[in-house]
Design a protein around this motif. Structure first.
Motif, PDB file in Angstrom:
ATOM      1  N   UNK B 205      -0.581  29.517 -31.026  1.00 12.04           N
ATOM      2  CA  UNK B 205      -0.750  28.238 -31.226  1.00 12.04           C
ATOM      3  C   UNK B 205      -1.826  27.683 -30.112  1.00 12.04           C
ATOM      4  N   UNK B 206      -1.191  28.050 -28.660  1.00 14.33           N
ATOM      5  CA  UNK B 206      -1.904  27.813 -27.482  1.00 14.33           C
ATOM      6  C   UNK B 206      -3.266  28.528 -27.380  1.00 14.33           C
ATOM      7  N   UNK B 207      -3.031  29.522 -27.269  1.00 13.30           N
ATOM      8  CA  UNK B 207      -4.401  30.276 -27.099  1.00 13.30           C
ATOM      9  C   UNK B 207      -5.397  30.476 -28.003  1.00 13.30           C
ATOM     10  N   UNK B 245     -10.956  33.686 -29.138  1.00 14.87           N
ATOM     11  CA  UNK B 245     -10.129  34.905 -29.925  1.00 14.87           C
ATOM     12  C   UNK B 245     -10.407  36.309 -29.593  1.00 14.87           C
ATOM     13  N   UNK B 246     -11.699  36.475 -29.024  1.00 16.14           N
ATOM     14  CA  UNK B 246     -12.169  37.751 -28.420  1.00 16.14           C
ATOM     15  C   UNK B 246     -11.300  38.299 -27.751  1.00 16.14           C
ATOM     16  N   UNK B 247     -10.825  37.351 -26.569  1.00 21.11           N
ATOM     17  CA  UNK B 247      -9.853  37.545 -25.442  1.00 21.11           C
ATOM     18  C   UNK B 247      -8.654  37.214 -25.750  1.00 21.11           C
ATOM     19  N   UNK B 248      -8.179  36.322 -26.577  1.00 24.23           N
ATOM     20  CA  UNK B 248      -6.891  35.829 -26.841  1.00 24.23           C
ATOM     21  C   UNK B 248      -6.192  36.723 -27.958  1.00 24.23           C
ATOM     22  N   UNK B 249      -6.895  37.085 -28.868  1.00 20.45           N
ATOM     23  CA  UNK B 249      -6.121  37.963 -29.765  1.00 20.45           C
ATOM     24  C   UNK B 249      -5.482  39.094 -29.240  1.00 20.45           C
ATOM     25  N   UNK B 270      -3.238  43.562 -20.100  1.00 21.98           N
ATOM     26  CA  UNK B 270      -3.923  43.356 -18.789  1.00 21.98           C
ATOM     27  C   UNK B 270      -5.234  43.426 -18.727  1.00 21.98           C
ATOM     28  N   UNK B 271      -5.911  44.346 -19.732  1.00 18.66           N
ATOM     29  CA  UNK B 271      -7.190  44.319 -19.973  1.00 18.66           C
ATOM     30  C   UNK B 271      -7.835  43.091 -20.621  1.00 18.66           C
ATOM     31  N   UNK B 272      -7.210  42.672 -21.658  1.00 20.60           N
ATOM     32  CA  UNK B 272      -7.824  41.661 -22.413  1.00 20.60           C
ATOM     33  C   UNK B 272      -7.414  40.026 -22.133  1.00 20.60           C
ATOM     34  N   UNK B 273      -6.332  40.053 -21.610  1.00 23.49           N
ATOM     35  CA  UNK B 273      -5.814  38.620 -21.149  1.00 23.49           C
ATOM     36  C   UNK B 273      -6.761  38.475 -19.748  1.00 23.49           C
ATOM     37  N   UNK B 274      -7.074  39.573 -19.245  1.00 21.90           N
ATOM     38  CA  UNK B 274      -7.792  38.976 -17.946  1.00 21.90           C
ATOM     39  C   UNK B 274      -9.066  38.533 -18.261  1.00 21.90           C
ATOM     40  N   UNK B 275      -9.718  38.553 -19.482  1.00 23.43           N
ATOM     41  CA  UNK B 275     -10.684  38.125 -20.174  1.00 23.43           C
ATOM     42  C   UNK B 275     -10.638  36.543 -20.559  1.00 23.43           C
ATOM     43  N   UNK B 276      -9.277  36.173 -20.571  1.00 23.64           N
ATOM     44  CA  UNK B 276      -8.960  34.854 -21.041  1.00 23.64           C
ATOM     45  C   UNK B 276      -9.703  33.641 -20.371  1.00 23.64           C
ATOM     46  N   UNK B 277      -9.700  33.794 -19.311  1.00 18.54           N
ATOM     47  CA  UNK B 277     -10.579  32.700 -18.501  1.00 18.54           C
ATOM     48  C   UNK B 277     -12.017  32.626 -18.881  1.00 18.54           C
ATOM     49  N   UNK B 278     -12.698  33.454 -19.417  1.00 17.21           N
ATOM     50  CA  UNK B 278     -14.113  33.431 -19.800  1.00 17.21           C
ATOM     51  C   UNK B 278     -14.330  32.254 -20.840  1.00 17.21           C
TER      52      UNK B 278
END
Lengths: 317, 559
Positions: B205-207, B245-249, B270-278
């Motif tokens: 929902x949120x991300x 979606x690329x980072x949040x999924x 650790x890898x993909x949610x570090x990309x969530x700020x992009x």
């Protein structure tokens, strides 16, 4: 698309590639998810856990019905107001939980925990028959009993039935057995060692003062016993009902039982209520919540407690 | 000023009003929670902490949703260039939402008696799961409500062949909002599986969904406010959503570190949610660009202030603070403590709450036909709410750092009287800032409820010099501010990481306390100053001529 007319447009291709990568991510996520819940992972499931014949799945329903997560955390998720419950069962053991949960407003004393061990099922689950063995096996229970036993907690009393208590314990047994990949991390320092070392000194200081006075009266002995046995976890000295009835207005009052009969709360009735509380249960109260103290307290001690209750008549200690 | 062309836009007004009232109640429950944190016996047995907290989180979700619905209904006809479909259903949706709110507030209290209303294995009245406390009856009504929203949006929009990126964003957003909700509608026996699906609802929902709706709405509000080009905003919306979606999924994996799911999630999370700020940096940058594409004065300062607050707090709360605790090596410490509260409050209220308020500030004057309104209460309310929330976040973060130390390093993880006194300073700080926030909330709710109904006070706008603090904000300077925020974010991350050090584990609190003591105040003060600088430079453009906005909007809406 943000392409000016006439220029070669790469935006459409880029966007299609992004969607393909997104699809790939979705596929990875699905594969990981399926792998997480395969039987070969060896994670414990609630269906396979029971406590004294009670079901962990049913316990999860109780856990949710009381919204425990609204104060506590479980596997680290919840409200950060009260302690994490994930590994609690393994640390304090079932007898401490049996003593604590029905009257959560008060920390159990060692007598209260010992009382629970008289139940063969509880002792069997705990793997300890005596209170000494139990406290040795569950140091976290010993810590709580020593440091807080008989004092008020910050948790409200909840109207848990006897079965709900045991179902909850089954649920906590399940969560405690879960593999949570090393969370919460084990501390390297014993933070309590410092506080523990300071504690006996404080207790020792109060002892000589007590022995200097005259031998205590029956009422005084009853008051001390009520405190150390853990009666005050459920009974107030005023008329207020905590888990059980308040003692302030109890003596001499008329009580009505679940079967419709009634009696005067005199010495005989109170004695029976302590020794065998389920013999006659008062209206609006739930059976099996109060433990039977036959064999825990001798006749003299019961008489002392009854004397204490008598002295509280009218709400004054 | 835009005139309201489509009468169905006015249906959004009631949702904004409901949003404001619920916001006030949520704030009041929050204030009560701070009291109970300081004195846990406060109202114990009458209104237990868990009930108050359930009301607080549920009302938080419901008012944000109410704001979203209002915003979508307001922009829907503009995007569709026709009236909304099924106005009758929209009216029904409002009463359904109202009923859901009242019913849910009432049923949460049943947790004190352990009544969940079990029927066919499902809890009908209340469920006792964080964020999903509502019982199954409410869940079903909410699902029907979402379906109505989907129906209205999809039926109102032009044929799919004519959709631009904003249409796609909102169209997919409302559909996903409905679908994801279904994952929270089952009683799950296993803790690990239940948490797995619970985060489907909460995280996606949120991300996933709210973020998409957020990006689309921010994009469209920028179009409306700055006459930004629909095509360039569309570009930003597409890539913003794709990056989300690329980072949040796979980023959802950061919720699967310690809930009983396997260790491999720690790698992926650790890898993909570090990309969530992009995507958040992307959104932040586009807000800067669109606000500076011309030097025209700004007609509606409060609306923009809240929009800026939304995007900046998204950056700071969701982006930076989320980043600090997204790695398995930092999350193992922050998990289950107040550290996560600072992130959650700043991200949820900041990103979504402020967007709802921004839209309300934009839409309400238009719907009430108020050309010039006194913007001073709105601006003051923004500053109170903004500083209050930053302060709350500071208090939670400091309290959380102490809590991690006491819980995890000293091992005092039960409330044997040690944890509460150790956190007392932070616990006292929360109501202080909470009060500032509450005053701001009260002011803005009063202002918006009565806007256009009061006798307007002509405001003599004080001219702001376009020099010094008020000079034009350049891209370089914005970049430096952003960099400063991230540097402090890195300090916070290192602070959490330092709990892994042998010296800290042996009992030294020096590193984590020092890093938190520098990182959190540094980050939050930088944020405060940046927003002050941004708004000052916009104020220096001078008072807006009211009528010239309509022309540009009409032009930009023509595809």
């Amino acid at each position: 698309m943000s392409c000016a007319a006439g220029e070669p447009c790469e935006e459409g291709g880029r966007r299609r590639r992004a969607l393909v990568v997104l699809g790939l991510m979705g596929a990875i996520f699905i594969v990981l998810s399926v792998a997480s819940f395969l039987d070969s992972r060896g994670q414990v499931t609630p269906v396979s856990v029971s406590y004294a014949g009670f079901d962990a799945v049913q316990g999860k329903r109780v856990f949710q019905a009381y919204n425990c997560m609204g104060c506590h955390t479980i596997v680290g998720n919840g409200a950060y107001f009260a302690p994490d419950l994930t590994k609690l069962y393994g640390r304090v053991g079932p007898a401490w939980l049996e003593a604590f949960l029905p009257s959560a407003g008060s920390w159990p004393t060692s007598t209260a925990v010992a009382l629970q061990l008289r139940d063969a099922a509880t002792a069997g689950e705990a793997g300890a028959a005596s209170i000494d063995a139990y406290l040795k096996k569950y140091p976290a229970a010993a810590e709580r009993v020593e440091r807080r036993g008989g004092h008020m907690t910050l948790m409200p009393n909840l109207p848990l039935s006897r079965n709900e208590v045991r179902e909850l314990i089954a649920f906590l047994k399940y969560s405690s057995a879960m593999n949570t990949e090393g969370w919460p991390p084990t501390p390297r320092v014993a933070g309590l060692a410092v506080a523990k070392a300071a504690l006996p000194a404080a207790q020792a200081a109060t002892v000589p003062a007590a022995t200097a006075t005259a031998p205590p009266s029956a009422t005084q002995r009853g008051a001390d016993l009520a405190q150390s046995t853990g009666c005050m976890a459920c009974h107030s000295t005023s008329g207020e009902r905590l888990v059980g009835p308040g003692w302030g207005e109890l003596y001499g009052s008329d009580v009505t039982f679940t079967d419709g009969s009634s009696a005067r709360a005199d010495d005989a009735y109170l004695t029976q209520s302590i020794v065998d509380p389920d013999a006659r249960v008062v209206k609006d109260y739930v059976p099996h919540v109060m433990p039977a103290y036959a064999g825990v307290l001798d006749a003299g001690q019961v008489a002392d407690i009854v004397a204490y209750i008598r002295s509280l008549q009218g709400g004054q200690p | 000023m835009i005139r309201i062309e489509y009468q169905t836009q006015r249906l959004s007004l009631r949702f904004f009003m409901l949003m404001l009232v619920l916001f006030l109640f949520q704030t009041a429950f929050g204030l009560l929670l701070t009291g109970q944190h300081i004195d846990p016996t406060l109202l114990a047995g009458t209104l237990n902490f868990n009930v108050v907290r359930a009301e607080h989180t549920n009302l938080g979700i419901l008012w944000v949703l109410s704001g979203f619905i209002g915003a979508i209904l307001f922009v829907g006809p503009l995007l569709s260039k026709r009236e909304l479909a099924a106005p009758g259903l929209i009216r029904f949706l409002f009463y359904a939402l109202l009923a859901v709110v009242l019913w849910n507030v009432a049923t949460q209290v049943l947790a004190e008696q352990g009544i969940a209303g079990w029927w066919l294995g499902q809890p009908l009245l209340q469920e006792g799961l964080e964020y999903l406390e509502a019982g199954r009856i409410v869940d079903v009504v909410i699902l029907v409500g979402f379906a109505i929203l989907c129906h209205v949006v999809w039926r109102s929009f032009p044929p799919i062949s004519q959709w631009n990126e904003i249409h796609w964003g909102l169209g997919i957003g409302v559909l996903a909002l409905t679908l994801v909700w279904i994952f929270g509608m089952f009683f799950v026996e296993r803790i690990d599986l239940q948490e797995y699906f619970r985060w489907y609802v909460v995280h996606y929902w949120v991300e996933g969904v709210w973020e998409v709706i957020h990006i689309s709405l921010v994009g469209f509000l920028l179009v409306l406010m700055f006459r930004a080009d629909v095509k360039s905003v569309g570009f930003a919306v597409f890539w913003g959503i794709s990056l989300v979606w690329l980072s949040g999924l796979l980023g959802n994996a950061h919720h699967y570190f310690w809930v009983g799911t396997p260790e491999f999630w720690q790698f992926w999370g650790s890898l993909f949610s570090a990309l969530e700020p992009l995507p958040l940096i992307f959104c932040f940058w586009h807000l800067y660009l669109d606000a500076h594409q011309d030097g025209e004065p700004l007609a509606n300062m409060p609306a923009f202030a809240f929009l800026l607050g939304s995007v900046v707090l998204e950056q700071v709360g969701a982006g930076i603070l989320g980043f600090t605790m997204t790695f398995a090596l930092t999350n193992v410490w922050s998990h289950g403590t107040w550290v996560t509260l600072s992130h959650a409050h700043l991200a949820l209220f900041g990103t979504f709450g402020m967007l709802g308020i921004a839209t309300a500030y934009y839409a309400i004057p238009l719907m009430r036909g108020v050309g010039q309104f006194d913007q001073r209460p709105g601006r003051l309310a923004f500053w109170l709410v903004f500083t209050g929330m930053l302060g709350l976040c500071f208090a939670f973060a400091i309290g959380g750092t102490v809590q991690v130390y006491v819980y995890r390093t000293l091992g005092l993880d039960w409330f044997g009287g040690e944890v509460a006194p150790a956190m007392l300073f932070a616990k006292l700080l929360v109501p202080v800032f909470g009060l500032v926030f509450t005053i701001g909330a009260g002011l803005l709710v009063y202002d918006l409820l009565t806007l256009g109904l009061r006798v307007p006070v002509p405001a003599a706008a004080r001219p702001v010099a376009a020099t010094g603090w008020g000079r034009r904000l350049s891209g370089w300077e914005t970049g430096l501010w952003l960099l400063a925020m991230w540097v402090f974010g890195a300090v916070i991350t290192l602070g959490l990481l330092s709990f892994n050090l042998r010296t800290v584990q042996d009992g030294s609190m020096l590193f984590p306390y020092l890093m938190a003591g520098i990182g959190y105040p540094g980050l939050l003060l930088t944020t405060l100053l940046f927003v002050a600088r941004f708004l000052r430079s916009l104020a220096a453009r001078g008072p807006a001529a009211v009528s010239d906005q309509a022309v540009g909007v009409a032009a930009s809406l023509a595809r």
